[in-house]
Design an enzyme around this catalytic site. Structure first.
Site, short mmCIF file in Angstrom:
data_model
loop_
_atom_site.label_atom_id
_atom_site.label_comp_id
_atom_site.label_asym_id
_atom_site.label_seq_id
_atom_site.Cartn_x
_atom_site.Cartn_y
_atom_site.Cartn_z
N SER A 44 44.13 49.49 50.34
CA SER A 44 44.29 49.80 48.92
C SER A 44 43.05 50.30 48.21
O SER A 44 43.15 51.14 47.30
CB SER A 44 44.83 48.57 48.18
OG SER A 44 44.02 47.44 48.44
N ASP A 236 41.82 41.65 38.97
CA ASP A 236 42.35 40.86 40.08
C ASP A 236 41.25 40.37 41.02
O ASP A 236 41.50 39.56 41.92
CB ASP A 236 43.40 41.64 40.86
CG ASP A 236 42.85 42.93 41.50
OD1 ASP A 236 41.63 43.17 41.41
OD2 ASP A 236 43.65 43.68 42.09
N HIS A 239 40.30 44.55 43.82
CA HIS A 239 40.23 46.01 43.87
C HIS A 239 39.13 46.55 42.97
O HIS A 239 38.88 46.03 41.88
CB HIS A 239 41.58 46.62 43.45
CG HIS A 239 42.70 46.25 44.35
ND1 HIS A 239 43.66 45.31 44.02
CD2 HIS A 239 43.01 46.67 45.60
CE1 HIS A 239 44.52 45.18 45.01
NE2 HIS A 239 44.14 46.00 45.99
#
Length: 288
Positions: A44, A236, A239
């Site tokens: 990601s 979060d 990321h």
């Protein structure tokens, strides 16, 4: 009466000119293909989760292209991985920043082609030779060279998922070099430059340390590691945020360009140098 006929004939001829001759603004532009191609793979943080700011979702340069899901080239724009990382909230990753920085520093790279292949939430074992992700990466790599251009490098950012399993973290140091070597073999590019990223985050600190050590101490020819530790993260805590992703892209560009030896002549011999963030290494080209 004769003047009226002449006047009408003139306008008729003008009308025919506009009909017959193509309007330059309506002519289909000749398709553009890249000269220098880069593979973007991993999970990601390579796909990108940074918030897209106004104006970032539109093409910013005709000299930066991306390979679509259907293997066609078009002007690159964020989010680069929208078609590839399906079902995920894609955003700003390091790819566009990388391409812009490379072009600014090395305009002779020509048109840059980015090949998005990253998939969020994937572990390294899912990228092993013969897996769906691996086969897709190889297929897209070959498709990218269909109209010319050369693959100049792989940008790799992966490993967060492997910090969720002790077994996967411990096996990382053997799986990673095998993945790089297998990919070089299957692409028939034994000297493919690879710039990988050492983790900026993960799930369990002790396992983050294990994976980072495997990344930072990897020793393979023409493989360099950019350390993302300390780059700003999103809410979060996993990321990179937009600023972090952009800065990482710039770091990747500088590190990739450090793999390209530069030369000058000293006393009739070719004298080369390579620049990295920490040191400048000098050498004499024995073949000159």
């Amino acid at each position: 009466m004769r003047n009226i006929k002449t006047f009408n004939m003139f306008f008729f001829l003008v009308f025919l000119v506009f009909i017959v001759l193509p309007n330059p603004s309506m002519m289909a532009q000749e398709p553009k293909f890249p000269n220098s191609i880069f593979l973007l793979a991993g999970q990601s943080n390579m796909a990108g989760r940074g918030v897209i700011m106004p104006g970032q979702a539109t093409p910013s340069s005709p000299n930066i292209l991306q390979l679509g899901l259907n293997h066609t080239w078009f002007e690159a724009h964020e989010p680069l991985h929208k078609e590839i990382d399906e079902g995920k909230r894609c955003g700003i990753g390091p790819g566009m920043s990388f391409a812009k920085t490379v072009l600014a520093m090395e305009p002779n790279m020509g048109v840059i082609g980015l090949v998005p292949c990253a998939r969020g939430g994937t572990g390294l074992k899912q990228w092993a030779r013969g897996s769906k992700l691996y086969d897709n990466l190889v297929q897209r790599a070959y498709a990218s060279t269909k109209f010319g251009g050369k693959i100049k490098g792989l940008l790799w950012f992966q490993g967060e998922t492997d910090t969720n399993s002790t077994e996967d973290a411990l096996l990382y140091e053997t799986r990673l070099p095998k993945f790089f070597n297998d990919l070089r073999d299957d692409l028939h590019l034994p000297d493919l430059p690879i710039v990988q990223v050492a983790l900026a985050s993960g799930y369990h600190f002790d396992l983050i340390t294990t994976v980072r050590q495997a990344q930072l101490f990897l020793c393979l020819k023409k493989v360099r590691t950019v350390d993302a530790w300390g780059l700003p993260l999103g809410l979060d805590g996993l990321h990179l945020n937009t600023d972090g992703a952009v800065r990482l892209g710039q770091m990747l560009a500088h590190t990739f360009l450090s793999l390209k030896p530069k030369h000058k002549w000293v006393g009739g011999r070719k004298f080369g140098y390579q620049i990295s963030y920490s040191t400048t290494k000098y050498f004499i080209d024995k073949n000159s």
